[in-house]
Design a protein around this motif. Sequence first.
Motif, short mmCIF file in Angstrom:
data_model
loop_
_atom_site.label_atom_id
_atom_site.label_comp_id
_atom_site.label_asym_id
_atom_site.label_seq_id
_atom_site.Cartn_x
_atom_site.Cartn_y
_atom_site.Cartn_z
N VAL A 138 -20.34 6.03 32.20
CA VAL A 138 -20.19 4.65 32.63
C VAL A 138 -21.41 3.87 32.17
N THR A 139 -21.17 2.72 31.56
CA THR A 139 -22.26 1.87 31.10
C THR A 139 -22.66 0.92 32.21
N PRO A 140 -23.95 0.96 32.62
CA PRO A 140 -24.38 0.00 33.64
C PRO A 140 -24.45 -1.41 33.08
N LEU A 141 -24.35 -2.38 33.97
CA LEU A 141 -24.34 -3.78 33.57
C LEU A 141 -25.63 -4.14 32.83
N ARG A 142 -26.76 -3.63 33.29
CA ARG A 142 -28.04 -3.93 32.64
C ARG A 142 -28.02 -3.51 31.17
N ALA A 192 -31.99 -4.49 41.74
CA ALA A 192 -31.83 -3.16 42.32
C ALA A 192 -30.38 -2.84 42.68
N TRP A 193 -29.60 -3.85 43.07
CA TRP A 193 -28.25 -3.56 43.53
C TRP A 193 -27.18 -3.88 42.50
N PHE A 194 -27.29 -5.00 41.80
CA PHE A 194 -26.20 -5.50 40.98
C PHE A 194 -26.23 -4.95 39.55
N LEU A 195 -27.39 -4.91 38.94
CA LEU A 195 -27.47 -4.51 37.53
C LEU A 195 -27.15 -3.03 37.27
N PRO A 196 -27.39 -2.10 38.19
CA PRO A 196 -27.00 -0.71 37.92
C PRO A 196 -25.49 -0.43 38.06
N GLN A 197 -24.72 -1.37 38.53
CA GLN A 197 -23.28 -1.17 38.72
C GLN A 197 -22.57 -1.07 37.36
N PRO A 198 -21.41 -0.41 37.31
CA PRO A 198 -20.67 -0.32 36.04
C PRO A 198 -20.27 -1.71 35.53
N ALA A 199 -20.45 -1.91 34.24
CA ALA A 199 -20.19 -3.23 33.65
C ALA A 199 -18.73 -3.63 33.81
N PHE A 200 -17.81 -2.70 33.60
CA PHE A 200 -16.40 -3.07 33.69
C PHE A 200 -16.02 -3.47 35.11
N ALA A 201 -16.60 -2.83 36.13
CA ALA A 201 -16.27 -3.16 37.51
C ALA A 201 -16.81 -4.53 37.89
N VAL A 202 -18.02 -4.83 37.46
CA VAL A 202 -18.60 -6.14 37.76
C VAL A 202 -17.79 -7.25 37.08
N LEU A 203 -17.40 -7.02 35.85
CA LEU A 203 -16.62 -8.03 35.13
C LEU A 203 -15.22 -8.19 35.71
N LEU A 204 -14.63 -7.10 36.18
CA LEU A 204 -13.33 -7.21 36.85
C LEU A 204 -13.45 -8.01 38.15
#
Length: 105
Positions: A35-39, A71-83
């Motif tokens: 999984v690619t993190p958002l950062r 610390a909380w938002f940028l480590p999340q998976p990029a696809f999930a944040v974009l969805l």
Amino acid sequence: MRFIFRLASFGALCVAVIAATMDSIASVSASQFVVTPLRLAWVEIAPASLVGFRAFVETKIGASAWRMFDAWFLPQPAFAVLLGLALLLWMVGYKKPSPAGRFAA
């Protein structure tokens, strides 16, 4: 204005599907879940915009808000944040159907 939110939602959805496809291809080639993190995705696409966004958040909201975001938002998976972003933009641009029906005056 609703059209702009719906168009932005469509764009975020398209980018989310591309990110999920890239993650699935990487997962198949590595034979493990990748999984690619958002950062990382943000730095690969436009590193200067991340620095600019950090400066914006720190000046407008504060350094503690950036630390929490970092610390909380940028480590999340990029696809999930974009969805999630696509869903929020779609909800803002949604128009309720008329209770009287489609052909009501």
